[in-house]
Write an enzyme that holds these catalytic residues in place. Sequence first.
Site, PDB file in Angstrom:
ATOM      1  N   ASN A  38       0.864  -1.176   0.000  1.00 60.09           N
ATOM      2  CA  ASN A  38       0.000   0.000   0.000  1.00 60.09           C
ATOM      3  C   ASN A  38       0.903   1.230   0.000  1.00 60.09           C
ATOM      4  O   ASN A  38       1.700   1.405   0.914  1.00 60.09           O
ATOM      5  CB  ASN A  38      -0.894   0.015   1.242  1.00 60.09           C
ATOM      6  CG  ASN A  38      -1.811  -1.208   1.311  1.00 60.09           C
ATOM      7  OD1 ASN A  38      -2.336  -1.646   0.310  1.00 60.09           O
ATOM      8  ND2 ASN A  38      -1.983  -1.744   2.523  1.00 60.09           N
ATOM      9  N   GLY A  53      -4.479   2.945   1.608  1.00 60.91           N
ATOM     10  CA  GLY A  53      -4.630   2.271   2.890  1.00 60.91           C
ATOM     11  C   GLY A  53      -3.361   2.194   3.714  1.00 60.91           C
ATOM     12  O   GLY A  53      -3.342   1.518   4.747  1.00 60.91           O
ATOM     13  N   HIS A  68       6.740  -1.205   3.390  1.00 60.19           N
ATOM     14  CA  HIS A  68       6.599  -2.597   3.807  1.00 60.19           C
ATOM     15  C   HIS A  68       5.742  -3.353   2.811  1.00 60.19           C
ATOM     16  O   HIS A  68       4.874  -2.767   2.160  1.00 60.19           O
ATOM     17  CB  HIS A  68       5.986  -2.706   5.218  1.00 60.19           C
ATOM     18  CG  HIS A  68       4.696  -1.987   5.368  1.00 60.19           C
ATOM     19  ND1 HIS A  68       4.633  -0.632   5.598  1.00 60.19           N
ATOM     20  CD2 HIS A  68       3.404  -2.422   5.315  1.00 60.19           C
ATOM     21  CE1 HIS A  68       3.362  -0.268   5.681  1.00 60.19           C
ATOM     22  NE2 HIS A  68       2.594  -1.326   5.502  1.00 60.19           N
ATOM     23  N   HIS A  93       3.177  -6.650   2.468  1.00 61.99           N
ATOM     24  CA  HIS A  93       2.357  -7.647   3.163  1.00 61.99           C
ATOM     25  C   HIS A  93       2.482  -8.973   2.422  1.00 61.99           C
ATOM     26  O   HIS A  93       2.286  -9.033   1.207  1.00 61.99           O
ATOM     27  CB  HIS A  93       0.881  -7.237   3.153  1.00 61.99           C
ATOM     28  CG  HIS A  93       0.572  -5.961   3.869  1.00 61.99           C
ATOM     29  ND1 HIS A  93      -0.004  -5.932   5.125  1.00 61.99           N
ATOM     30  CD2 HIS A  93       0.744  -4.671   3.513  1.00 61.99           C
ATOM     31  CE1 HIS A  93      -0.178  -4.670   5.500  1.00 61.99           C
ATOM     32  NE2 HIS A  93       0.261  -3.882   4.539  1.00 61.99           N
TER      33      HIS A  93
HETATM   34  P1  5GP Z   1      -0.366  -0.583   5.971  1.00 64.12           P
HETATM   35  O1  5GP Z   1      -1.853  -0.352   6.122  1.00 64.12           O
HETATM   36  O2  5GP Z   1       0.430   0.647   6.320  1.00 64.12           O
HETATM   37  O3  5GP Z   1       0.007  -1.149   4.623  1.00 64.12           O
HETATM   38  O4  5GP Z   1      -0.022  -1.732   6.978  1.00 64.12           O
HETATM   39  C1  5GP Z   1       0.464  -1.518   8.266  1.00 64.12           C
HETATM   40  C2  5GP Z   1       0.340  -2.820   8.999  1.00 64.12           C
HETATM   41  O5  5GP Z   1       1.141  -2.766  10.168  1.00 64.12           O
HETATM   42  C3  5GP Z   1      -1.085  -3.141   9.455  1.00 64.12           C
HETATM   43  O6  5GP Z   1      -1.507  -4.373   8.878  1.00 64.12           O
HETATM   44  C4  5GP Z   1      -0.970  -3.228  10.971  1.00 64.12           C
HETATM   45  O7  5GP Z   1      -1.777  -4.250  11.540  1.00 64.12           O
HETATM   46  C5  5GP Z   1       0.506  -3.492  11.190  1.00 64.12           C
HETATM   47  N1  5GP Z   1       1.038  -2.987  12.450  1.00 64.12           N
HETATM   48  C6  5GP Z   1       0.836  -1.741  12.963  1.00 64.12           C
HETATM   49  N2  5GP Z   1       1.466  -1.614  14.133  1.00 64.12           N
HETATM   50  C7  5GP Z   1       2.104  -2.801  14.361  1.00 64.12           C
HETATM   51  C8  5GP Z   1       2.925  -3.278  15.438  1.00 64.12           C
HETATM   52  O8  5GP Z   1       3.213  -2.576  16.398  1.00 64.12           O
HETATM   53  N3  5GP Z   1       3.391  -4.546  15.333  1.00 64.12           N
HETATM   54  C9  5GP Z   1       3.093  -5.357  14.249  1.00 64.12           C
HETATM   55  N4  5GP Z   1       3.608  -6.587  14.262  1.00 64.12           N
HETATM   56  N5  5GP Z   1       2.317  -4.926  13.245  1.00 64.12           N
HETATM   57  C10 5GP Z   1       1.827  -3.677  13.287  1.00 64.12           C
END
Ligand code: 5GP
Length: 116
Positions: A89, A95, A102, A104
């Site tokens: 993302n 999102g 990063h 997923h």
């Molecule tokens: P994004 O929406 O930015 O692509 O994804 C961020 C991801 O990071 C989300 O799926 C969220 O659940 C995960 N995330 C946020 N904070 C933490 C954390 O402190 N530890 C871990 N392991 N995952 C996190």
Amino acid sequence: LNTNQTIFHKIINREVPADIIFEDSKVIAFRDISPISPEHILIVPKASISKLSDADIKDEALLGHMLLVAKDVAIKLGFADDGFRVVINSGEKAGQTVFQLHMHLLGGRDFSWPPG
Ligand code: 5GP
């Protein structure tokens, strides 16, 4: 002083715990804290890059490395043959909530297309 310290940098620096699956000099891979599939791993570069749209040619090898780490993790955890999905993302409208690049890695269930 790095003013762009995200939660992921704190995980890299062992200031915040995480379920770490893989780590090398360039990336770290750990389980997402709120998984959207039975297998949900994040592959995060150690270099500070806020989002994919900020990456440039010097990051070319790193970006390729992230994909190879993703499939290696899928193989290691045993869900590669069943199929998996990788998602990045980039930006708020896509999102993105954590502004450190990063990927997923999602597995362990069926996925529909198009994504939401
Ligand atoms: P994004 O929406 O930015 O692509 O994804 C961020 C991801 O990071 C989300 O799926 C969220 O659940 C995960 N995330 C946020 N904070 C933490 C954390 O402190 N530890 C871990 N392991 N995952 C996190």
